[in-house]
Design a protein around this motif. Structure first.
Motif, short mmCIF file in Angstrom:
data_model
loop_
_atom_site.label_atom_id
_atom_site.label_comp_id
_atom_site.label_asym_id
_atom_site.label_seq_id
_atom_site.Cartn_x
_atom_site.Cartn_y
_atom_site.Cartn_z
N THR A 117 0.84 -1.20 0.00
CA THR A 117 0.00 0.00 0.00
C THR A 117 0.88 1.25 0.00
N SER A 118 0.40 2.28 -0.68
CA SER A 118 1.02 3.61 -0.59
C SER A 118 0.03 4.61 -1.17
N ALA A 119 0.31 5.90 -0.93
CA ALA A 119 -0.61 6.95 -1.39
C ALA A 119 -0.74 6.96 -2.91
N SER A 120 0.30 6.51 -3.63
CA SER A 120 0.21 6.59 -5.09
C SER A 120 -0.18 5.27 -5.75
N THR A 121 0.01 4.13 -5.04
CA THR A 121 -0.39 2.84 -5.64
C THR A 121 -1.67 2.31 -4.99
N PHE A 122 -2.12 2.97 -3.90
CA PHE A 122 -3.31 2.53 -3.15
C PHE A 122 -3.04 1.11 -2.61
N VAL A 123 -3.81 0.12 -3.07
CA VAL A 123 -3.53 -1.27 -2.70
C VAL A 123 -3.12 -1.98 -3.99
N MET A 124 -1.93 -2.57 -4.00
CA MET A 124 -1.41 -3.20 -5.22
C MET A 124 -1.01 -4.65 -4.93
N PRO A 125 -1.66 -5.60 -5.61
CA PRO A 125 -1.30 -7.01 -5.37
C PRO A 125 0.14 -7.33 -5.78
N VAL A 126 0.76 -8.21 -5.02
CA VAL A 126 2.11 -8.72 -5.35
C VAL A 126 1.93 -10.19 -5.69
N VAL A 127 2.41 -10.61 -6.87
CA VAL A 127 2.16 -11.99 -7.31
C VAL A 127 3.43 -12.84 -7.39
N GLU A 128 4.58 -12.21 -7.17
CA GLU A 128 5.82 -12.98 -7.21
C GLU A 128 6.85 -12.34 -6.28
N ILE A 129 7.52 -13.19 -5.48
CA ILE A 129 8.58 -12.68 -4.60
C ILE A 129 9.84 -13.53 -4.82
N ASP A 130 10.91 -12.87 -5.23
CA ASP A 130 12.18 -13.56 -5.55
C ASP A 130 11.94 -14.75 -6.48
N GLY A 131 11.12 -14.55 -7.48
CA GLY A 131 10.89 -15.59 -8.50
C GLY A 131 9.86 -16.63 -8.11
N ALA A 132 9.41 -16.64 -6.84
CA ALA A 132 8.41 -17.63 -6.42
C ALA A 132 7.01 -17.03 -6.56
N GLN A 133 6.15 -17.78 -7.21
CA GLN A 133 4.77 -17.32 -7.43
C GLN A 133 3.99 -17.36 -6.11
#
Ligand code: PMP
Length: 287
Positions: free
Chosen positions: A245-261
């Protein structure tokens, strides 16, 4: 067409706006800032940003350059003069320009703080296509200073983090300290497990996000369970969903972390729903 910006009491075309080379913001990153988003020509959570600005200034013994009401009037004037419907207002306060370089703080009676505001026009901000697909993040070590609760303009490491992410083919980076995620380079970080929203508790380790406060409040009002605690990258990779979350992205899903889905590799249910609620409620309360 050039923007109209605000510098120390004046509204000027951006090319005419000038700051001294002795300004401590320029020489020492001795400054704080806020970013307030604009939706439908109105300011989202202006009150939250104004209160956090006051706190940042107090923590750094910096004089406030204007009252909250004056700041609101300047924000509105800039929205109006630049015809902003969707975008952001950037505000920065520095400890001014004492006329020479010295580590000691200048006397605030002799050196007034510098106040600069400008608009960033972002049509389609609320409709960001990335929110439909989700973003990819990498993890990097958090080597920032220890007062991340103060919103200072020392943004070199967050910039480097974004560049590391870009080089790795990702969109952003999550910062890790002592094995636990602190936050994103310019956002707060969350995971969802069995519909429970997990995010690091407030402390001087992270910025107290204005969007974070609103999203957690809306989540609780919608009977969603919230747990404020540390989590690791491994736990995040194993979660059902992740988001920022941030003021410019609002709520933004994250679908991958360090290459792991994460989960199915698509945004899931909780983050998109929170985005929807956040945008709806923020618009209603916008000034
Ligand atoms: N953490 C950091 C390090 C940030 O830079 C930001 C955005 N400035 C946030 C969190 C999110 O804060 P907010 O929701 O107030 O934009």
């Amino acid at each position: 067409m050039s923007r109209i910006v605000y510098v120390n009491g004046e509204y000027l075309p951006e090319e005419d706006a000038k700051i001294s080379i002795f300004d401590r913001g320029f020489l020492m990153a001795d400054g704080v800032y806020e970013v307030t988003s604009v939706l439908d020509g109105k300011l989202v959570d202006f009150e939250g940003h104004a209160v956090r600005l006051e706190r940042s200034l107090t923590e750094l013994d910096m004089a406030a350059p204007a009252t909250k009401d004056e700041l609101l009037a300047i924000h509105r004037e800039l929205v109006e003069r630049n015809g902003i419907v969707e975008g952001m207002i950037y505000l920065q306060v520095t400890r001014g320009a004492p006329g020479d370089r010295d580590f000691a703080f200048p006397d605030p009676e002799e050196t007034p703080s510098t106040l600069v505001l400008f608009t960033q026009n972002k049509p389609g901000l609320a409709d960001n296509p990335a929110a439909k697909k989700g973003i990819k993040v990498i993890s990097i070590e958090d080597i920032r200073w220890g007062r991340r609760d103060i919103k200072t303009v020392q943004l070199l490491y967050p910039s480097m983090g974004k560049m590391m992410a870009k080089k790795a083919g990702a969109d952003d980076a999550w910062l890790v300290e002592d094995g636990f995620v602190t936050e994103g380079t310019s956002n707060n970080a969350y995971i969802v497990k069995g519909r429970k929203i997990i995010t690091r508790a407030l402390s001087s380790d992270i910025l107290h996000g204005i969007t974070r406060a609103a999203v957690l409040r809306f989540a609780k009002e919608a009977q969603m369970e919230v747990e404020e605690r540390n989590f690791t990258i491994e736990e995040a990779q194993d979660a059902d969903e992740a988001f920022i979350t941030s003021a410019s992205t609002f709520v933004m899903p994250v679908v991958e972390i360090d290459g792991a889905q994460i989960g199915t590799g698509t945004p899931g249910e909780v983050a998109p729903r929170l985005r929807e609620i956040y945008l709806e409620e923020s618009l209603k309360a916008a000034v």
